[in-house]
Every structure is written in structure tokens, then in C-alpha cells.
Motif scaffolding. Structure first.
Motif, PDB file in Angstrom:
ATOM      1  N   ALA A  15       0.868  -1.183   0.000  1.00 34.97           N
ATOM      2  CA  ALA A  15       0.000   0.000   0.000  1.00 34.97           C
ATOM      3  C   ALA A  15       0.901   1.229   0.000  1.00 34.97           C
ATOM      4  CB  ALA A  15      -0.903  -0.011   1.224  1.00 34.97           C
ATOM      5  N   HIS A  16       0.529   2.246  -0.800  1.00 34.60           N
ATOM      6  CA  HIS A  16       1.303   3.476  -0.932  1.00 34.60           C
ATOM      7  C   HIS A  16       0.372   4.671  -0.748  1.00 34.60           C
ATOM      8  CE1 HIS A  16       4.534   1.236  -2.985  1.00 34.60           C
ATOM      9  NE2 HIS A  16       3.524   0.545  -3.482  1.00 34.60           N
ATOM     10  N   SER A  17       0.873   5.716  -0.088  1.00 35.20           N
ATOM     11  CA  SER A  17       0.100   6.939   0.036  1.00 35.20           C
ATOM     12  C   SER A  17       1.045   8.106   0.315  1.00 35.20           C
ATOM     13  CB  SER A  17      -0.914   6.811   1.176  1.00 35.20           C
ATOM     14  OG  SER A  17      -1.757   7.939   1.203  1.00 35.20           O
ATOM     15  N   LEU A  18       0.678   9.284  -0.169  1.00 41.89           N
ATOM     16  CA  LEU A  18       1.438  10.493   0.122  1.00 41.89           C
ATOM     17  C   LEU A  18       0.873  11.113   1.394  1.00 41.89           C
ATOM     18  CD1 LEU A  18       3.544  12.633  -0.661  1.00 41.89           C
ATOM     19  CD2 LEU A  18       1.709  13.809  -1.894  1.00 41.89           C
ATOM     20  N   LEU A  19       1.738  11.353   2.369  1.00 44.75           N
ATOM     21  CA  LEU A  19       1.338  11.997   3.622  1.00 44.75           C
ATOM     22  C   LEU A  19       1.907  13.406   3.657  1.00 44.75           C
ATOM     23  CD1 LEU A  19       2.061   9.088   6.116  1.00 44.75           C
ATOM     24  CD2 LEU A  19      -0.153   9.840   5.271  1.00 44.75           C
ATOM     25  N   VAL A  20       1.086  14.385   4.014  1.00 44.32           N
ATOM     26  CA  VAL A  20       1.515  15.771   4.142  1.00 44.32           C
ATOM     27  C   VAL A  20       1.408  16.151   5.614  1.00 44.32           C
ATOM     28  CG1 VAL A  20       1.060  18.146   3.456  1.00 44.32           C
ATOM     29  CG2 VAL A  20       0.738  16.300   1.810  1.00 44.32           C
TER      30      VAL A  20
END
Length: 95
Positions: A15-20
Motif C-alpha cells: 500500500a502506498h500513500s502520500l502523507l503531508v
């Protein structure tokens, strides 16, 4: 968030996601949850968990999970800081 399965019946998922991070100078903790659908209770039940964190403006987070001999419907949930969970589309493990 995206979830990618391994080849064939490998049962390895990423699973991949961009976190800000809203406060780049402070640490941002986040947690992954792999949930399995329970037809008996009609709820998503925790199958695996993982946690991590970082300091900085943003990060592409990745989590790998293995599913062994447990066919069914799954989804991945990601929670960062005190925010609401982001949920992937459900996917079926059948082999």
C-alpha cells in the motif's frame, strides 16, 4: 492510496500513500491497518497493523503485508495524526 498485489498467488501486498505533515517541524505518526471482512458479524476486523512516523513536510509512505491461506475480502486503512482514516478499495484474496 493504492494497493498493489504481488504476482500470482504471492499474497504479498503493498500500500502506498502520500502523507503531508501540517507541522513539518514536528513528528507525524501514522498507522496502517489491514482489515478483513467478516460475513458473520458484517464488520471489518483487524487482520494486521503497522505504525511509523516522520519529521518533515511530506513523505510517500509504503506498507507491505502478507496474507497466508486466508481467502476473503480485505481493505487497507491509513490514519495519520488525529485525522480520519483513508480507506482503500476492497480487494479479494482467493488463492
Amino acid at each position: 492510496m493504492s494497493v498493489v498485489a504481488g504476482d500470482g498467488c504471492a499474497r504479498s501486498y503493498a500500500a502506498h500513500s502520500l502523507l503531508v505533515n501540517p507541522e513539518p517541524g514536528q513528528s507525524l505518526r501514522y498507522g496502517w491497518r489491514l482489515a478483513r471482512w467478516s460475513p458473520a458479524t458484517e464488520t471489518w476486523r483487524t487482520y494486521l497493523r503497522g505504525h511509523d512516523g516522520f519529521v518533515g513536510a511530506e513523505r510517500t509512505a509504503e506498507w507491505r503485508a502478507e496474507i497466508t491461506g486466508n481467502a476473503g475480502w480485505y481493505r487497507v486503512e491509513l490514519t495519520a495524526g488525529r485525522g480520519k482514516a483513508v480507506t482503500s478499495e476492497r480487494f479479494q484474496v482467493s488463492c
